[in-house]
Design a protein around this motif. Structure first.
Motif, mmCIF file in Angstrom:
data_model
loop_
_atom_site.group_PDB
_atom_site.id
_atom_site.type_symbol
_atom_site.label_atom_id
_atom_site.label_comp_id
_atom_site.label_asym_id
_atom_site.label_seq_id
_atom_site.Cartn_x
_atom_site.Cartn_y
_atom_site.Cartn_z
ATOM 1 N N LYS A 197 0.763 -1.250 -0.022
ATOM 2 C CA LYS A 197 0.200 -0.006 0.075
ATOM 3 C C LYS A 197 0.910 1.186 -0.122
ATOM 4 C CE LYS A 197 -4.224 -1.758 2.153
ATOM 5 N NZ LYS A 197 -4.693 -2.024 3.431
ATOM 6 N N THR A 198 1.984 1.150 0.777
ATOM 7 C CA THR A 198 2.855 2.542 0.690
ATOM 8 C C THR A 198 3.612 2.660 -0.405
ATOM 9 O OG1 THR A 198 4.512 1.150 1.899
ATOM 10 C CG2 THR A 198 3.122 2.269 3.207
ATOM 11 N N ASN A 199 3.956 1.695 -0.956
ATOM 12 C CA ASN A 199 4.919 1.767 -2.492
ATOM 13 C C ASN A 199 4.007 0.571 -3.548
ATOM 14 O OD1 ASN A 199 6.547 2.110 -4.324
ATOM 15 N ND2 ASN A 199 8.316 1.628 -3.269
ATOM 16 N N PRO A 200 3.056 1.189 -4.027
ATOM 17 C CA PRO A 200 2.513 0.440 -5.035
ATOM 18 C C PRO A 200 3.312 0.039 -6.400
ATOM 19 C CG PRO A 200 1.917 2.754 -5.526
ATOM 20 C CD PRO A 200 2.659 2.573 -4.194
ATOM 21 N N SER A 230 4.296 -7.612 -10.999
ATOM 22 C CA SER A 230 3.353 -7.501 -11.805
ATOM 23 C C SER A 230 2.965 -5.951 -12.397
ATOM 24 C CB SER A 230 2.221 -8.345 -11.101
ATOM 25 O OG SER A 230 1.667 -7.414 -10.068
ATOM 26 N N SER A 231 3.293 -5.106 -11.279
ATOM 27 C CA SER A 231 2.712 -3.657 -11.899
ATOM 28 C C SER A 231 3.661 -2.873 -12.648
ATOM 29 C CB SER A 231 2.870 -2.758 -10.283
ATOM 30 O OG SER A 231 4.290 -2.468 -9.999
ATOM 31 N N LYS A 232 4.817 -3.898 -13.265
ATOM 32 C CA LYS A 232 5.477 -3.546 -14.156
ATOM 33 C C LYS A 232 5.218 -4.368 -15.391
ATOM 34 C CE LYS A 232 9.152 -1.876 -11.232
ATOM 35 N NZ LYS A 232 10.522 -1.901 -10.616
ATOM 36 N N ARG A 276 9.874 1.427 -14.615
ATOM 37 C CA ARG A 276 9.311 2.041 -13.491
ATOM 38 C C ARG A 276 7.610 1.600 -13.633
ATOM 39 N NH1 ARG A 276 9.877 7.935 -13.619
ATOM 40 N NH2 ARG A 276 9.117 7.425 -15.641
ATOM 41 N N HIS A 277 7.088 1.481 -12.703
ATOM 42 C CA HIS A 277 5.480 1.262 -12.646
ATOM 43 C C HIS A 277 5.033 2.403 -13.498
ATOM 44 C CE1 HIS A 277 1.274 0.442 -11.608
ATOM 45 N NE2 HIS A 277 1.227 1.877 -11.158
ATOM 46 N N GLN A 278 5.434 3.740 -13.529
ATOM 47 C CA GLN A 278 4.677 4.644 -14.300
ATOM 48 C C GLN A 278 4.867 4.270 -15.707
ATOM 49 O OE1 GLN A 278 6.691 5.084 -11.693
ATOM 50 N NE2 GLN A 278 5.919 6.484 -10.126
ATOM 51 N N ASP A 279 6.207 3.624 -16.372
ATOM 52 C CA ASP A 279 6.319 3.465 -17.695
ATOM 53 C C ASP A 279 5.225 2.320 -18.182
ATOM 54 O OD1 ASP A 279 8.370 5.203 -17.401
ATOM 55 O OD2 ASP A 279 9.742 3.443 -17.309
#
Length: 191
Positions: free
Chosen positions: A16-19, A24-26, A81-84
């Motif tokens: 929760k603190t670092n999604p 899998s988020s990448k 990164r997750h943002q990418d």
């Protein structure tokens, strides 16, 4: 409280603190409907009811998710990164949302009888895969590394070959390919 419960609670808090910490988020997943060839894009390794909103035509949208009808098509791993991964996911999802609008705004398409238009509107696999290749080639961080670090796992080798045989479709040289390992027809094992 048992030790396993404490460990599970600690993992939940960390997530929760670092999604962006989970692998899998990448990863970006594409799923195809086995009957209609519709495609859904997801950041999770399964299809959820929210994902059905990507199908803008309510008459073609399934009422609920039947996991046995949605089969993994492609998993794209290796985003730094997750943002990418999220930016790539959003671009591909926007393409999905606009695909139906583009078809229905074409006058010659709309002059066809509905029984002929419907299968054409639901057939999304080829268009989505071509757009996926375009977006991968255009991503600045992937282009800068010449594709190194990106790994595409395909449902079948034939899908990749068929896509890359199309005119004007080519992936960056450094992108690696592999097989998507699927258990029970829908559960992804290696992504």
């Amino acid at each position: 409280m048992s030790a396993s419960a404490v460990t599970g609670a600690a993992k939940a808090v960390a997530t929760k603190t670092n999604p962006g910490t989970s692998a899998s988020s990448k990863t970006v997943y594409l799923f195809r409907h086995i009957q209609t060839s519709q495609v859904l894009v997801s950041l999770k390794n399964s299809v959820e009811k929210q994902s059905l909103k990507q199908i803008t035509d309510e008459t073609r949208r399934p009422a609920h998710v039947r996991p046995d009808h949605w089969h993994p098509l492609v998993a794209i791993q290796g985003f730094a990164r997750h943002q990418d991964a999220l930016a790539f996911h959003n671009s591909l999802r926007d393409h999905q949302l606009n695909m139906h609008t583009a078809k229905t705004s074409n006058e010659t398409h709309m002059l066809q009888p509905r029984r002929l238009r419907a299968p054409q509107e639901m057939k999304q696999v080829d268009e989505t895969l071509v757009k996926m290749v375009e977006l991968l080639n255009e991503q600045p961080q992937i282009k800068a590394n010449k594709g190194k670090g990106i790994h595409i796992l395909w449902e079948r080798e034939g899908v990749r070959k068929q896509l890359l045989e199309k005119d004007g479709v080519s992936l960056l040289e450094g992108i690696e390919h592999g097989d998507l390992v699927i258990r029970r027809g829908r559960d992804i094992v290696n992504a």
